[in-house]
Design a protein around this motif. Structure first.
Motif, short mmCIF file in Angstrom:
data_model
loop_
_atom_site.label_atom_id
_atom_site.label_comp_id
_atom_site.label_asym_id
_atom_site.label_seq_id
_atom_site.Cartn_x
_atom_site.Cartn_y
_atom_site.Cartn_z
N UNK A 42 0.80 -1.24 0.00
CA UNK A 42 0.00 0.00 0.00
C UNK A 42 0.83 1.28 0.00
N UNK A 43 2.13 1.18 -0.19
CA UNK A 43 2.94 2.40 -0.22
C UNK A 43 3.83 2.47 -1.47
N UNK A 44 3.52 1.67 -2.49
CA UNK A 44 4.23 1.81 -3.76
C UNK A 44 5.56 1.09 -3.82
N UNK A 45 5.82 0.22 -2.87
CA UNK A 45 7.13 -0.45 -2.84
C UNK A 45 7.08 -1.86 -3.43
N UNK A 46 6.01 -2.63 -3.14
CA UNK A 46 6.06 -4.07 -3.43
C UNK A 46 5.72 -4.43 -4.86
N UNK A 47 4.94 -3.61 -5.55
CA UNK A 47 4.64 -3.87 -6.95
C UNK A 47 3.50 -4.84 -7.20
N UNK B 1 -7.64 6.73 4.25
CA UNK B 1 -7.52 8.11 3.79
C UNK B 1 -8.84 8.84 4.03
N UNK B 2 -8.74 10.01 4.65
CA UNK B 2 -9.95 10.79 4.89
C UNK B 2 -10.46 11.38 3.58
N UNK B 3 -11.80 11.53 3.44
CA UNK B 3 -12.34 12.16 2.23
C UNK B 3 -11.82 13.59 2.07
N UNK B 4 -11.75 14.03 0.83
CA UNK B 4 -11.28 15.40 0.55
C UNK B 4 -11.94 15.87 -0.74
N UNK B 5 -11.88 17.17 -0.95
CA UNK B 5 -12.35 17.73 -2.23
C UNK B 5 -11.19 17.74 -3.20
N UNK B 6 -11.47 17.48 -4.45
CA UNK B 6 -10.42 17.50 -5.46
C UNK B 6 -10.76 18.51 -6.54
N UNK B 33 2.92 10.21 -5.40
CA UNK B 33 3.66 9.18 -4.66
C UNK B 33 4.10 9.67 -3.28
N UNK B 34 4.18 10.98 -3.09
CA UNK B 34 4.54 11.52 -1.78
C UNK B 34 3.31 11.81 -0.94
N UNK B 35 2.45 12.70 -1.45
CA UNK B 35 1.32 13.19 -0.63
C UNK B 35 0.33 12.08 -0.31
N UNK B 36 0.08 11.16 -1.24
CA UNK B 36 -0.90 10.11 -0.95
C UNK B 36 -0.39 9.17 0.14
N UNK B 37 0.92 8.92 0.15
CA UNK B 37 1.46 8.11 1.24
C UNK B 37 1.30 8.82 2.59
N UNK B 38 1.52 10.14 2.61
CA UNK B 38 1.31 10.89 3.86
C UNK B 38 -0.16 10.85 4.27
N UNK B 39 -1.05 10.93 3.29
CA UNK B 39 -2.48 10.94 3.60
C UNK B 39 -2.96 9.56 4.06
#
Lengths: 161, 290
Positions: A42-47, B1-6, B33-39
């Motif tokens: 779920x974090x883009x690592x495993x593929x 992931x919490x709902x959000x407006x897009x 790849x950065x922000x969605x992991x944080x969310x």
């Protein structure tokens, strides 16, 4: 708020209404019952959730479905025609899998690799596949399968399905 | 992931207008790849995301006014594969080949890689060593910030809430050499224990300008200016490389984690600065010794 999207998955157009936070992975598996892409890390690592978006590999777990509006998605379900795709056949012939959960992602990553580089060296294979993890095979059989797939596709010119 | 407006604006002016009117709980999303992991981990829970993917004219690699201009939505994979980039700065594709996996590089963008502010990222380490500047826009205004003064803390930058990273501008190379190494103790797609970028400009057979930059060993990308000063107008030999490596390691402030203890990372920073500096000096033709 729901967003109206239209995406082509394995050649079939799907019109959907999805909330902004719906991931492509959940959209495929839950809304469209296309369960080839798996949820692993779920974090883009495993593929395990690798799909092809507009022909390029992507982690479906890190992609909003809304982002795929108007795009073409290929999952493992879309690869075979009347018979297995040559890459799938090579994985079968070489025993390039055991439990199978990484296999859809492995096969699609292989497709992306061979589309970019039809005749990769072993080092190029290993580099390209570093983002697809397998906990069973130890990878040797997978590399064998990719090498065999590359050789097989070379012998069937024009088969770029 | 919490709902959000897009929101999905289609032009940069529409985007900058949205940003100007947006509240504090609005974030931009590029490759995701950065922000969605944080969310997903609830480290960020924005009310509104503004997606850049439909904005016209935000991607591409161009030469403009004697600089290499990497527009924000260009994917890392496109930069890695660009003959224009490789022809100017081969150290950039060499760096990008060590970022995550090819699949993630197809998704991640250069603007996101800059704005994310994670000191564990590799790309900003090399770009800082190349004196890259961030081209920032907001409604009615534009400014440039050297990447070396862009980061302020873990995930913190000088970018204001109403500002957009429009592009990164990289000056063209002078005679000399640049090298990058990512030391990852487990596997290459992991974050680094320490990553090192070194650039040496050469005039009259000596080092005319040096940059030594480190990633993953402090709250921001670290530029080791005291170590750089040791190289000024010198040729490089083993003793100077050792001294610069010790100085660079002293400027680190690493955390203990799965990629090593703080003490180990500091030690590895010294080892890899010495090796990368030596390799760059050899490539630049200013290394004395073997």
């Amino acid at each position: 708020m729901e967003h109206e999207i239209s995406m082509t998955v394995n050649g079939v157009v799907h019109d959907l209404a999805v909330p902004a936070e719906r991931l492509l992975l959940d959209c495929l598996r839950n809304d469209l019952d296309i369960t080839g892409p798996k949820e692993g890390c779920s974090v883009g690592v495993c593929g395990a959730c690798t799909v092809l978006v507009e022909g390029k590999p992507a982690s479906a777990c890190l992609l909003l479905a809304v982002r795929c509006d108007g795009m073409s998605i290929c999952t493992i379900e879309g690869l075979a025609g009347e018979s297995l795709h040559p890459i799938q056949q090579a994985f079968v012939d070489q025993g390039g899998f055991q439990c199978g959960i990484c296999t859809p992602g492995m096969v699609l990553a292989t497709k992306a690799l061979l589309d970019e580089n039809p005749n990769p060296s072993d080092d190029e294979i290993k580099h390209y596949m570093m983002g697809n993890l397998c906990r069973c095979t130890g990878y040797y059989k997978i590399v064998d399968a990719i090498r065999a797939a590359a050789a097989g596709l070379e012998q069937v010119p024009g088969d770029g399905a | 992931m919490r709902p959000f407006n897009l929101l999905s604006p289609e032009s940069e002016s529409e985007l900058l207008e949205m940003l100007a009117e947006a509240g504090d709980d609005t974030r931009l999303i590029a490759g995701g790849t950065g922000i969605l992991n944080l969310m997903k981990q609830r480290l960020a829970s924005p009310e509104t995301l503004i997606s850049l993917h439909r904005v016209e004219g935000l991607s591409g690699i161009e030469m403009c006014d004697g600089e290499l201009c990497l527009k924000a939505m260009t994917t890392l994979r496109d930069i890695e594969a660009s003959p224009l980039v490789a022809g100017q700065w081969p150290v950039l594709p060499a760096t990008l080949q060590e970022v995550a996996s090819p699949r993630i590089r197809h998704m991640a963008t250069i603007g996101g890689a800059i704005a994310h502010g994670d000191p564990n990222q590799d790309t900003p380490v090399t770009l800082t060593a190349l004196d890259a500047e961030v081209l920032i826009r907001k409604r009615g205004q534009a400014r440039r910030v050297p990447l070396g003064s862009f980061y302020t803390d873990y995930y913190e930058t000088t970018l204001a809430r109403d500002e957009l990273v429009h592009a990164v501008a990289v000056p063209l190379p002078q005679p000399g050499a640049a090298r990058f190494h990512k030391f990852a103790p487990r596997s290459l797609e992991d974050y680094a224990c320490v990553s090192v970028a070194v650039r040496l400009d050469v005039v009259d057979g000596v080092c005319a300008a040096a940059r030594i930059c480190l990633g993953s060993v402090g709250p921001t990308i670290i530029r080791c200016q005291e170590a750089e000063a040791l190289l000024d107008l010198r040729r490089i030999d083993a003793a100077i490389a050792e001294a610069a490596a010790a100085s660079a390691a002293a400027s680190t402030d690493p955390l203990d984690d799965t990629r090593g203890s703080a003490a180990y990372k500091r030690r590895m920073a010294a080892v890899w600065v010495r090796r990368v500096l030596t390799s760059a000096a050899q490539a630049a033709g200013i290394f004395d010794g073997v």
